[in-house]
Motif scaffolding. Structure first.
Motif, PDB file in Angstrom:
ATOM      1  N   ASN A 130       5.079   1.160  -3.955  1.00 41.74           N
ATOM      2  CA  ASN A 130       4.605   2.290  -3.152  1.00 41.74           C
ATOM      3  C   ASN A 130       4.694   2.046  -1.649  1.00 41.74           C
ATOM      4  O   ASN A 130       4.129   2.818  -0.874  1.00 41.74           O
ATOM      5  N   SER A 131       5.375   0.992  -1.234  1.00 41.00           N
ATOM      6  CA  SER A 131       5.644   0.824   0.192  1.00 41.00           C
ATOM      7  C   SER A 131       6.826   1.703   0.570  1.00 41.00           C
ATOM      8  O   SER A 131       7.666   2.047  -0.266  1.00 41.00           O
ATOM      9  N   ILE A 132       6.887   2.079   1.852  1.00 39.95           N
ATOM     10  CA  ILE A 132       7.914   3.010   2.312  1.00 39.95           C
ATOM     11  C   ILE A 132       9.195   2.256   2.627  1.00 39.95           C
ATOM     12  O   ILE A 132       9.201   1.322   3.426  1.00 39.95           O
ATOM     13  N   LEU A 133      10.282   2.685   1.977  1.00 39.38           N
ATOM     14  CA  LEU A 133      11.598   2.108   2.232  1.00 39.38           C
ATOM     15  C   LEU A 133      12.320   2.846   3.351  1.00 39.38           C
ATOM     16  O   LEU A 133      12.965   2.239   4.197  1.00 39.38           O
ATOM     17  N   GLN A 134      12.190   4.162   3.359  1.00 35.16           N
ATOM     18  CA  GLN A 134      12.875   4.985   4.356  1.00 35.16           C
ATOM     19  C   GLN A 134      12.091   6.271   4.547  1.00 35.16           C
ATOM     20  O   GLN A 134      11.435   6.759   3.620  1.00 35.16           O
ATOM     21  N   THR A 135      12.162   6.827   5.739  1.00 33.21           N
ATOM     22  CA  THR A 135      11.521   8.101   6.030  1.00 33.21           C
ATOM     23  C   THR A 135      12.253   8.753   7.194  1.00 33.21           C
ATOM     24  O   THR A 135      13.134   8.137   7.799  1.00 33.21           O
ATOM     25  N   LEU A 143       2.926  15.498   8.430  1.00 32.15           N
ATOM     26  CA  LEU A 143       1.661  14.841   8.092  1.00 32.15           C
ATOM     27  C   LEU A 143       0.760  14.660   9.307  1.00 32.15           C
ATOM     28  O   LEU A 143      -0.296  14.027   9.204  1.00 32.15           O
ATOM     29  N   LYS A 144       1.189  15.208  10.452  1.00 30.86           N
ATOM     30  CA  LYS A 144       0.399  15.149  11.689  1.00 30.86           C
ATOM     31  C   LYS A 144       0.138  13.706  12.121  1.00 30.86           C
ATOM     32  O   LYS A 144      -0.958  13.348  12.558  1.00 30.86           O
ATOM     33  N   LEU A 145       1.163  12.852  11.992  1.00 27.14           N
ATOM     34  CA  LEU A 145       1.063  11.454  12.393  1.00 27.14           C
ATOM     35  C   LEU A 145       2.100  11.171  13.478  1.00 27.14           C
ATOM     36  O   LEU A 145       3.202  11.735  13.448  1.00 27.14           O
ATOM     37  N   PRO A 146       1.780  10.301  14.446  1.00 28.98           N
ATOM     38  CA  PRO A 146       2.785   9.941  15.467  1.00 28.98           C
ATOM     39  C   PRO A 146       3.968   9.207  14.862  1.00 28.98           C
ATOM     40  O   PRO A 146       5.117   9.486  15.179  1.00 28.98           O
ATOM     41  N   VAL A 147       3.683   8.244  13.995  1.00 29.10           N
ATOM     42  CA  VAL A 147       4.727   7.519  13.247  1.00 29.10           C
ATOM     43  C   VAL A 147       4.194   7.280  11.842  1.00 29.10           C
ATOM     44  O   VAL A 147       2.980   7.262  11.614  1.00 29.10           O
ATOM     45  N   LEU A 148       5.111   7.101  10.901  1.00 31.09           N
ATOM     46  CA  LEU A 148       4.711   6.899   9.509  1.00 31.09           C
ATOM     47  C   LEU A 148       5.238   5.553   9.026  1.00 31.09           C
ATOM     48  O   LEU A 148       6.446   5.363   8.883  1.00 31.09           O
ATOM     49  N   HIS A 149       4.324   4.596   8.793  1.00 30.41           N
ATOM     50  CA  HIS A 149       4.689   3.274   8.279  1.00 30.41           C
ATOM     51  C   HIS A 149       4.277   3.106   6.824  1.00 30.41           C
ATOM     52  O   HIS A 149       4.956   2.437   6.049  1.00 30.41           O
TER      53      HIS A 149
END
Length: 433
Positions: A130-135, A143-149
């Motif tokens: 469930n870790s992010i590989l690509q976005t 998602l109203k986020l500055p960056v998504l990690h």
């Protein structure tokens, strides 16, 4: 001539000479020939061992370079035997091929990243853990986020929010709704699966349902308003014109019909004025954007003295020279509508109105306008941007719907935050991309 070349040139002759001397010594029973033959064969074997060790060292060097993704290695081909030259050239060509393939893969990755950054849907690729590989940037924006990690960043909106994404099975879709300090988020999230190498990955696609529905709803209201205003004006305009003509006639002025005709004229004139206000909603001018300072625009609004003395107005603009590229006249109209609504909500009791404008790291500009007047009830909060909806006796339900249309034309959005967001009873937020 290098020592390596000397070794290479001596290896084969010494082996041949050694064998010849061994045969001659054995045939003639000459110990001297046998001794020299053994020495020459030993020398040839030593040279072979040395060259084999050097070849092994070079092979290990190449493998180490490949492990470290260093494809710039080149082996010298000068001073070697023909066989060694062929081997060295083969290694060098292999390095060039791998380097070219790596460059091609990197170009493809950049190409796909550019495509992902241009689409309107958010894309999140999850590994098996469930870790992010690509976005892509759109996902963080939705998602109203500055960056998504990591999706665990969504815990700031609710501890169960990340799990809603993690639990989504391939081939399924789900509507995910949650509130943020920047407004409500309503997403349609779909999941698909594929195998990448030896790993299984999930691809989540995010689409903004709320804005899509708002845009379609707004377009429908505009079309309906244009039809209604056109038909009403066609019917009322002749009545107003004829009644005005009759009111100027002497035989009507001094008759009992005058008051009745005047009532017809006043009613039709009022209806024309009423319909004309709705016509503004459906025929809003196209924006003429230009750069302007937000502080100067707010100062101009303050100079109109719309806010009575018993209501304090404060502002924070970060930085003080914050600029916005939009139509200043239209944005002024939006802020005027929101301030008028705040003043009416507070009423005659002492109150506060606060404006906060700032720019994010991704150059998005937010303007928050808050007040401590009575909160908007939840059953009305979803309707306040609908044209013609109003809870005021003298309201026409145009102000906020017109503001929403202005923000849409300006490439931005307007939304109402939940009660007590940012510590205020009522907060509207304008977002400019």
């Amino acid at each position: 001539m290098t020592f390596k070349k000397i070794y290479s040139s001596l290896r084969t002759p010494s082996l041949i000479a050694g064998i010849a001397l061994l045969v001659a010594g054995a045939y003639t029973h000459t110990i001297y020939y046998i001794g020299i033959g053994i020495a020459l064969c030993t020398l040839s074997s030593y040279i072979a061992v040395v060259m084999k060790r050097q070849l092994k060292e070079q092979s290990l060097l190449i493998l180490e370079a490949l492990r470290n993704h260093d494809y710039s290695f080149r082996l010298p081909t000068q001073g070697h035997t023909p066989t060694e030259k062929i081997l060295q050239n083969t290694f060098n060509q292999l390095g060039e091929m791998i380097a070219g393939q790596k460059q091609h893969i990197e170009q493809q990755e950049q190409f796909y990243k550019r495509i992902l950054s241009c689409i309107n849907s958010g894309i999140i690729v999850l590994k098996e853990d469930n870790s992010i590989l690509q976005t892509n940037p759109t996902a963080a924006k939705l998602l109203k986020l500055p960056v998504l990690h990591t999706l665990n960043q969504l815990e700031r909106y609710g501890e169960n929010i990340p799990q809603l994404f993690y639990d989504l099975l391939p081939g399924r879709g789900s509507n995910i709704h949650f509130g943020t300090p920047k407004g409500e988020v309503q997403l349609l999230v779909r999941a698909s699966a594929m195998q990448l190498g030896n790993s299984n990955i999930r691809i989540l696609t995010l689409n903004d349902i709320r804005n899509e529905m708002d845009n379609k709803e707004l377009d429908s209201w505009i079309k309906l308003t244009r039809v209604l205003t056109h038909e009403i004006m066609n019917s009322i305009a002749p009545i107003s014109s004829l009644s005005e003509t009759f009111l100027k006639r002497d035989d009507v002025i001094h008759s009992s019909l005058y008051e009745g005709i005047r009532a017809i004229h006043d009613t039709s004139a009022g209806l024309i004025s009423f319909v004309d206000s709705y016509r503004k909603f459906s025929s809003l001018q196209q924006p003429s954007p230009e750069p302007f300072y937000i502080a100067e625009l707010v100062k101009q609004i303050e100079e109109l003295h719309l806010i009575p003395p018993h209501i304090s107005f404060t502002r924070i603009i970060e930085p003080s020279e914050l600029m916005l590229y939009a139509d200043p006249n239209l944005i002024r109209q939006v802020l005027l509508n929101l301030i008028k609504n705040a003043v009416q909500a507070i009423g005659k009791t002492p109150g506060k109105i606060h404006l906060h404008a700032y720019s994010t790291t991704d150059e998005h500009i937010f303007i928050y306008l808050s007040n401590n007047g009575p909160s908007i009830p939840e059953n009305e909060a979803d309707e306040i941007f609908v044209p013609f909806f109003t809870t005021k006796k003298d309201g026409n339900g145009i102000g906020l719907s017109l503001s929403r249309q202005i923000m849409k034309l300006s490439g931005g959005t307007i939304s109402l935050l939940k009660t007590n967001a940012k510590g205020w009873n009522t907060t509207f937020v304008l977002e400019f991309e």
